[in-house]
Structure formats: C-alpha cells, structure tokens
Design a protein around this motif. Structure first.
Motif, short mmCIF file in Angstrom:
data_model
loop_
_atom_site.label_atom_id
_atom_site.label_comp_id
_atom_site.label_asym_id
_atom_site.label_seq_id
_atom_site.Cartn_x
_atom_site.Cartn_y
_atom_site.Cartn_z
N THR A 231 59.79 91.64 105.30
CA THR A 231 60.93 90.73 105.22
C THR A 231 60.44 89.29 105.37
N PRO A 232 61.28 88.32 105.02
CA PRO A 232 60.89 86.92 105.24
C PRO A 232 60.54 86.65 106.71
N LYS A 233 61.31 87.21 107.61
CA LYS A 233 61.06 87.01 109.04
C LYS A 233 59.70 87.59 109.44
N GLN A 234 59.39 88.79 108.93
CA GLN A 234 58.09 89.40 109.23
C GLN A 234 56.96 88.56 108.67
N CYS A 235 57.16 88.00 107.49
CA CYS A 235 56.14 87.16 106.87
C CYS A 235 55.83 85.97 107.78
N ARG A 236 56.86 85.29 108.23
CA ARG A 236 56.65 84.13 109.09
C ARG A 236 55.97 84.54 110.40
N MET A 237 56.43 85.64 110.99
CA MET A 237 55.82 86.09 112.26
C MET A 237 54.35 86.43 112.06
N ALA A 238 54.03 87.10 110.97
CA ALA A 238 52.64 87.47 110.71
C ALA A 238 51.79 86.23 110.48
N LEU B 139 48.76 85.02 112.96
CA LEU B 139 47.37 84.86 112.51
C LEU B 139 46.87 83.43 112.70
N GLY B 140 47.80 82.52 112.99
CA GLY B 140 47.42 81.12 113.14
C GLY B 140 47.22 80.44 111.79
N TRP B 141 47.83 81.00 110.74
CA TRP B 141 47.70 80.43 109.40
C TRP B 141 48.83 79.45 109.13
N THR B 142 48.49 78.39 108.45
CA THR B 142 49.51 77.47 107.97
C THR B 142 50.13 78.04 106.69
N ASN B 143 51.21 77.43 106.27
CA ASN B 143 51.84 77.80 105.01
C ASN B 143 50.82 77.66 103.88
N GLN B 144 50.05 76.58 103.91
CA GLN B 144 49.04 76.31 102.89
C GLN B 144 47.95 77.38 102.89
N GLN B 145 47.49 77.80 104.07
CA GLN B 145 46.44 78.83 104.14
C GLN B 145 46.93 80.15 103.57
N GLU C 253 47.07 79.85 99.79
CA GLU C 253 45.74 79.93 99.19
C GLU C 253 45.23 81.37 99.17
N ASN C 254 45.40 82.08 100.28
CA ASN C 254 44.94 83.47 100.35
C ASN C 254 45.71 84.38 99.39
N ALA C 255 46.98 84.06 99.16
CA ALA C 255 47.81 84.87 98.27
C ALA C 255 47.74 84.38 96.82
N GLN C 256 47.12 83.23 96.61
CA GLN C 256 47.03 82.61 95.30
C GLN C 256 48.42 82.34 94.70
N VAL C 257 49.27 81.79 95.55
CA VAL C 257 50.60 81.34 95.13
C VAL C 257 50.78 79.91 95.61
N ALA C 258 51.81 79.25 95.14
CA ALA C 258 52.09 77.88 95.56
C ALA C 258 52.64 77.88 96.98
N PRO C 259 52.31 76.86 97.78
CA PRO C 259 52.87 76.75 99.13
C PRO C 259 54.40 76.81 99.13
N ASN C 260 55.02 76.25 98.11
CA ASN C 260 56.47 76.27 98.01
C ASN C 260 56.99 77.71 97.89
N THR C 261 56.22 78.58 97.26
CA THR C 261 56.61 79.99 97.13
C THR C 261 56.67 80.65 98.49
N GLU D 220 59.89 82.64 103.05
CA GLU D 220 60.16 82.64 104.49
C GLU D 220 61.56 82.13 104.81
N ASN D 221 62.12 81.33 103.94
CA ASN D 221 63.48 80.81 104.14
C ASN D 221 64.54 81.65 103.46
N GLY D 222 64.15 82.84 103.00
CA GLY D 222 65.12 83.79 102.47
C GLY D 222 65.53 83.57 101.03
N ARG D 223 64.82 82.70 100.33
CA ARG D 223 65.13 82.49 98.92
C ARG D 223 64.42 83.53 98.07
#
Length: 72
Positions: A2-9, A13-19, A22-30, A35-38
């Motif tokens: 879920t979006p909530k689980q994504c943010r918690m994970a 892990l201490g990862w920023t949105n940007q990190q 990058e690891n997922a190879q998607v845009a930070p906006n994605t 995470e905001n439920g969109r």
C-alpha cells in the motif's frame, strides 16, 4: 504494498524519495504520487516494490505491516 507501507519501508531504510526513485528507475514524482495515494501505472508500483524488496531488509505482511530487518 500500500502507499502507507511504501512510505514506512522507505523511511525505515533511511532512503529519500529520490533514492527510492533511482533504485526503482522511476521519476521521484511517481514515488511521491504513490505515497500520497494517487494512481500510478501498475508497472511503476511493481518497480517501486521490487526496489524496496531488493534491499533484502524489507518484508511486507498483510495490508498494514512492514518489517525492517538488519542487513543479511
């Protein structure tokens, strides 16, 4: 995942949105949108989940639980 689980994970892990992006190879906006439920593309959600799981420190349980474990 879920979006909530994504943010918690990500935070666990201490990862920023940007990190995560990058690891997922998607845009930070994605990542932010998810995470905001969109709505995002299912392939992007799968990429984000794979990136978190690839850390080998995250485990998702049910719809509300995220377990963060020490590095193997």
């Amino acid at each position: 995942m879920t979006p909530k689980q994504c943010r918690m994970a990500r935070v666990g892990l201490g990862w920023t949105n940007q990190q995560l992006a990058e690891n997922a190879q998607v845009a930070p906006n994605t990542v932010s949108n998810f995470e905001n439920g969109r709505d995002i593309q299912p392939s992007s959600k799968q990429a984000i989940e794979r990136a978190l799981l690839s850390s080998r420190q995250v485990r998702f349980e049910g719809a509300n639980c995220v377990c963060i474990v020490d590095k193997p």
